[in-house]
Design a protein around this motif. Sequence first.
Motif, PDB file in Angstrom:
ATOM      1  N   ASP A 101      18.570   8.244  22.519  1.00  0.00           N
ATOM      2  CA  ASP A 101      17.248   8.568  21.623  1.00  0.00           C
ATOM      3  C   ASP A 101      16.456   7.197  21.378  1.00  0.00           C
ATOM      4  OD1 ASP A 101      17.979  10.981  20.306  1.00  0.00           O
ATOM      5  OD2 ASP A 101      19.640   9.943  19.297  1.00  0.00           O
ATOM      6  N   TYR A 102      15.053   7.617  21.499  1.00  0.00           N
ATOM      7  CA  TYR A 102      13.985   6.884  21.410  1.00  0.00           C
ATOM      8  C   TYR A 102      12.908   7.386  20.555  1.00  0.00           C
ATOM      9  CZ  TYR A 102      15.962   4.674  25.534  1.00  0.00           C
ATOM     10  OH  TYR A 102      16.551   3.890  26.625  1.00  0.00           O
ATOM     11  N   LEU A 103      12.152   6.266  19.956  1.00  0.00           N
ATOM     12  CA  LEU A 103      11.012   6.686  19.109  1.00  0.00           C
ATOM     13  C   LEU A 103       9.665   6.291  19.515  1.00  0.00           C
ATOM     14  CD1 LEU A 103      10.347   4.555  16.512  1.00  0.00           C
ATOM     15  CD2 LEU A 103      12.797   4.554  17.115  1.00  0.00           C
ATOM     16  N   LEU A 104       8.459   6.676  19.071  1.00  0.00           N
ATOM     17  CA  LEU A 104       7.311   6.133  19.486  1.00  0.00           C
ATOM     18  C   LEU A 104       7.062   5.417  18.123  1.00  0.00           C
ATOM     19  CD1 LEU A 104       5.386   9.260  21.015  1.00  0.00           C
ATOM     20  CD2 LEU A 104       6.570   7.172  22.048  1.00  0.00           C
ATOM     21  N   GLY A 105       6.869   3.953  18.269  1.00  0.00           N
ATOM     22  CA  GLY A 105       6.530   3.180  17.148  1.00  0.00           C
ATOM     23  C   GLY A 105       5.671   3.575  16.125  1.00  0.00           C
ATOM     24  N   PRO A 106       6.281   3.690  14.957  1.00  0.00           N
ATOM     25  CA  PRO A 106       4.928   3.906  13.882  1.00  0.00           C
ATOM     26  C   PRO A 106       4.510   2.718  13.151  1.00  0.00           C
ATOM     27  CG  PRO A 106       7.293   4.403  12.843  1.00  0.00           C
ATOM     28  CD  PRO A 106       7.296   3.754  14.372  1.00  0.00           C
ATOM     29  N   THR A 107       5.380   1.464  13.397  1.00  0.00           N
ATOM     30  CA  THR A 107       4.924   0.120  12.928  1.00  0.00           C
ATOM     31  C   THR A 107       6.410  -0.362  13.387  1.00  0.00           C
ATOM     32  OG1 THR A 107       5.051  -1.408  11.137  1.00  0.00           O
ATOM     33  CG2 THR A 107       5.870   0.826  10.689  1.00  0.00           C
ATOM     34  N   HIS A 108       6.414  -1.784  13.577  1.00  0.00           N
ATOM     35  CA  HIS A 108       7.231  -2.547  14.549  1.00  0.00           C
ATOM     36  C   HIS A 108       7.974  -3.780  13.735  1.00  0.00           C
ATOM     37  CE1 HIS A 108       5.344  -0.472  17.627  1.00  0.00           C
ATOM     38  NE2 HIS A 108       5.945  -1.166  18.632  1.00  0.00           N
ATOM     39  N   GLU A 109       8.290  -3.699  12.497  1.00  0.00           N
ATOM     40  CA  GLU A 109       8.825  -4.655  11.953  1.00  0.00           C
ATOM     41  C   GLU A 109      10.336  -5.027  12.437  1.00  0.00           C
ATOM     42  OE1 GLU A 109       7.210  -2.473  10.271  1.00  0.00           O
ATOM     43  OE2 GLU A 109       5.985  -3.542   8.748  1.00  0.00           O
ATOM     44  N   GLU A 110      10.970  -3.881  12.715  1.00  0.00           N
ATOM     45  CA  GLU A 110      12.408  -4.141  13.408  1.00  0.00           C
ATOM     46  C   GLU A 110      12.272  -4.955  14.650  1.00  0.00           C
ATOM     47  OE1 GLU A 110      11.211  -1.311  12.201  1.00  0.00           O
ATOM     48  OE2 GLU A 110      12.999  -0.295  10.919  1.00  0.00           O
ATOM     49  N   LEU A 111      11.150  -4.666  15.464  1.00  0.00           N
ATOM     50  CA  LEU A 111      11.280  -5.311  16.792  1.00  0.00           C
ATOM     51  C   LEU A 111      10.692  -6.880  17.027  1.00  0.00           C
ATOM     52  CD1 LEU A 111      11.747  -3.868  19.528  1.00  0.00           C
ATOM     53  CD2 LEU A 111      11.389  -2.259  17.560  1.00  0.00           C
ATOM     54  N   PHE A 112       9.743  -6.889  15.962  1.00  0.00           N
ATOM     55  CA  PHE A 112       9.345  -8.247  15.540  1.00  0.00           C
ATOM     56  C   PHE A 112      10.481  -9.161  15.051  1.00  0.00           C
ATOM     57  CE2 PHE A 112       5.367  -6.772  16.375  1.00  0.00           C
ATOM     58  CZ  PHE A 112       4.334  -7.762  16.695  1.00  0.00           C
ATOM     59  N   THR A 113      11.377  -8.809  14.118  1.00  0.00           N
ATOM     60  CA  THR A 113      12.375  -9.287  13.820  1.00  0.00           C
ATOM     61  C   THR A 113      13.505  -9.569  14.783  1.00  0.00           C
ATOM     62  OG1 THR A 113      12.186  -7.800  11.629  1.00  0.00           O
ATOM     63  CG2 THR A 113      14.177  -9.405  11.848  1.00  0.00           C
ATOM     64  N   LEU A 114      13.810  -8.766  15.594  1.00  0.00           N
ATOM     65  CA  LEU A 114      14.785  -8.848  16.754  1.00  0.00           C
ATOM     66  C   LEU A 114      14.274  -9.929  17.531  1.00  0.00           C
ATOM     67  CD1 LEU A 114      16.310  -5.288  17.094  1.00  0.00           C
ATOM     68  CD2 LEU A 114      17.428  -7.443  16.269  1.00  0.00           C
ATOM     69  N   LEU A 115      13.008  -9.924  17.900  1.00  0.00           N
ATOM     70  CA  LEU A 115      12.353 -10.825  18.956  1.00  0.00           C
ATOM     71  C   LEU A 115      12.372 -12.293  18.479  1.00  0.00           C
ATOM     72  CD1 LEU A 115      10.722 -11.100  21.438  1.00  0.00           C
ATOM     73  CD2 LEU A 115       8.695 -11.048  20.221  1.00  0.00           C
ATOM     74  N   VAL A 116      12.171 -12.427  17.173  1.00  0.00           N
ATOM     75  CA  VAL A 116      12.010 -13.872  16.625  1.00  0.00           C
ATOM     76  C   VAL A 116      13.722 -14.455  16.616  1.00  0.00           C
ATOM     77  CG1 VAL A 116      11.819 -15.511  14.638  1.00  0.00           C
ATOM     78  CG2 VAL A 116      10.140 -13.724  15.448  1.00  0.00           C
ATOM     79  N   LYS A 117      14.529 -13.506  16.340  1.00  0.00           N
ATOM     80  CA  LYS A 117      16.011 -13.781  16.166  1.00  0.00           C
ATOM     81  C   LYS A 117      16.422 -14.034  17.540  1.00  0.00           C
ATOM     82  CE  LYS A 117      20.416 -11.482  15.268  1.00  0.00           C
ATOM     83  NZ  LYS A 117      21.087 -10.017  15.130  1.00  0.00           N
ATOM     84  N   ASP A 118      15.971 -13.581  18.715  1.00  0.00           N
ATOM     85  CA  ASP A 118      16.295 -13.746  19.923  1.00  0.00           C
ATOM     86  C   ASP A 118      15.990 -15.066  20.364  1.00  0.00           C
ATOM     87  OD1 ASP A 118      17.623 -12.262  21.482  1.00  0.00           O
ATOM     88  OD2 ASP A 118      15.668 -11.399  22.617  1.00  0.00           O
ATOM     89  N   LEU A 119      14.866 -15.443  20.017  1.00  0.00           N
ATOM     90  CA  LEU A 119      14.426 -16.750  20.490  1.00  0.00           C
ATOM     91  C   LEU A 119      14.525 -17.903  19.467  1.00  0.00           C
ATOM     92  CD1 LEU A 119      11.361 -15.418  22.592  1.00  0.00           C
ATOM     93  CD2 LEU A 119      13.623 -15.998  23.359  1.00  0.00           C
TER      94      LEU A 119
END
Length: 590
Positions: A101-119
């Motif tokens: 399952d995938y989605l086309l991003g409606p807005t990206h809170e999740e991804l930004f949060t994970l990116l910052v958590k990553d680094l």
Amino acid sequence: MSELFVRTLREDPADAELPSHRWLVRAGYIRRAAPGIYTWLPLGLRVLRNVERIVREEMEAIGAQEVSFPALLPREPYETTGRWTEYGDALFRVKDRKGGDYLLGPTHEELFTLLVKDLYGSYKDLPLALYQIQNKYRDEARPRAGLLRGREFVMKDSYSFDIDDAGLQKSYDAHRDAYIKIFTRLGLEYVIVQATSGAMGGSASEEFLAVAENGEDTYVRSPGGYTANVEAVVRPPATEQPYDDVPPAHVEDTPDSATIETLVAQANELQPRQDRPWQASDTLKNVLFMISHPDGRREALAIGLPGDREVDLKRLEAQVGESADIVPFSDDDFAAHPKLVKGYVGPQVLGSGELGPDESPAPGSIRYLVDPEVVTGTRWVTGANEPGKHVFDLVCGRDFTPDGTIDVAEIRAGDPAPDGSGPLELARGMEMGHIFQLGRKYAEALGLKVLDENGKLVTVTMGSYGVGVSRAVAAVAETTCDDKGLVWPRELAPFAVQVVATGKSEEVAAKAAEIAEALSVTGLEVLLDDRKASPGVKFADAEILGMPTIVVVGKGLADGVVEVRDRASGDREDIPVTDVVDRLLTLLGG
Ligand code: ATP
Ligand code: MG
């Protein structure tokens, strides 16, 4: 113009409801690819790029750094925060060949949060602000007016990361200031209003609305400076009343009184009041809705409010959740609840209870929420749950107890501002930007923590900030166009100047090309209409296309002058050919 990929249209597109949509299509700026999905043509793309440039400059000025996420995103992070389901039908969900399952991003809170958590892992890394300008996807229930409400659209979204609330407030304020600069530079007349935070969650939030009659949002303002989207207006509860002297409730015949109007008439005829006539605001109207939540739950909801008010569906949606489907009770719903007599529903048969996915609500188990005007001690005329009968002197807190309060009544001009700053005025606007203090919701859900000064793990607090970049193109067009076409402000125009050569003479064509060239070497963007078309066609096109300044090279050459026209004001002035470049440079600040 002879080479530019553009075709102006003489006819309005059939689906265009608003002037901006009509002109952007007719002027060859955009073309529809599918409902709510548009192709940018060269002229439109230049405007879009200009909006993006302004947004970028103001984001960089507050130290936000640009990144770019994919639009095609995995399900998991959205599952973790609950938004995979909560977003409801507005989310474009796709499957890959393996069934993932995938989605086309409606807005990206999740991804930004994970990116910052990553680094990042330490308080020393914060504060941080990141942004992107990117296509977003929402399967809007009502795509509308071309770019204004698209299903694919361009948004600038940024996110701030701070160690504590004071930091978040600072980041929020910086964004607020940047937005003020952005919308001022875009030339939009706008208001900043209190907002609800919708599917995003979080607390403090404000919207930037472009003032526009055709806007979908209604906002209020008071003389004392209170401004809010109507969705966010919270009316204070009425004062509780003593009710010791109120006689016991009594049921009376009120034949054919299924509407508030007929009820008031019947009450005045058959049960006249001593002190004054009955009025709609003495009656308690009970409105029934069937709500389908995105997770499949169905719920019946009864709302009790004074009979002189309607339920505002947008305010109700904002309270219940925008992805819920809310419809008034159907005849079938009434049939399924024999205790509810349409037109004569009273609180006595309402109250408490939610339902499973397939069950229909059992009579007597309908959640009953009331308007803030309905408080303990207030007395009402309301349905007696029998055809042709109403109950009088029904006292809230004595004769019925609601399950809670819901503030979804329509807001009317003249209503008092909740902060006591005077009577409200209503106006329409278009939401151009939205700033939220998200707080720790996403960081909590996705585990974004950093070590603080004492080596203790703390959850990061976030803000999220959006600008409707493609919507801005339409909003500016909407608020500036006239009956002849588009009228761009200088900072957004695809070209600063359009040079129009009229007539067939070689000399005119050569002079026009020479002026265009001389202007363009100074750095101005110039569009030269060198087509072999009639002056009438060329003037009409120049008006539709909407460049701010038009230079007409033609008959006047014989007297050594060209005509400079201002598209917005219509002012025309003859200027000696020898001066035209200097004059335009002064005029356009080149
Ligand atoms: P709306 O209430 O208009 O649906 P929203 O509150 O859902 O908007 P946000 O999630 O706050 O929108 O998105 C940030 C910005 O993106 C909005 O302020 C708006 O300018 C823009 N935007 C949102 N939806 C659309 C759309 N369907 N088409 C174009 N722009 C949009
Ligand atoms: Mg919003």
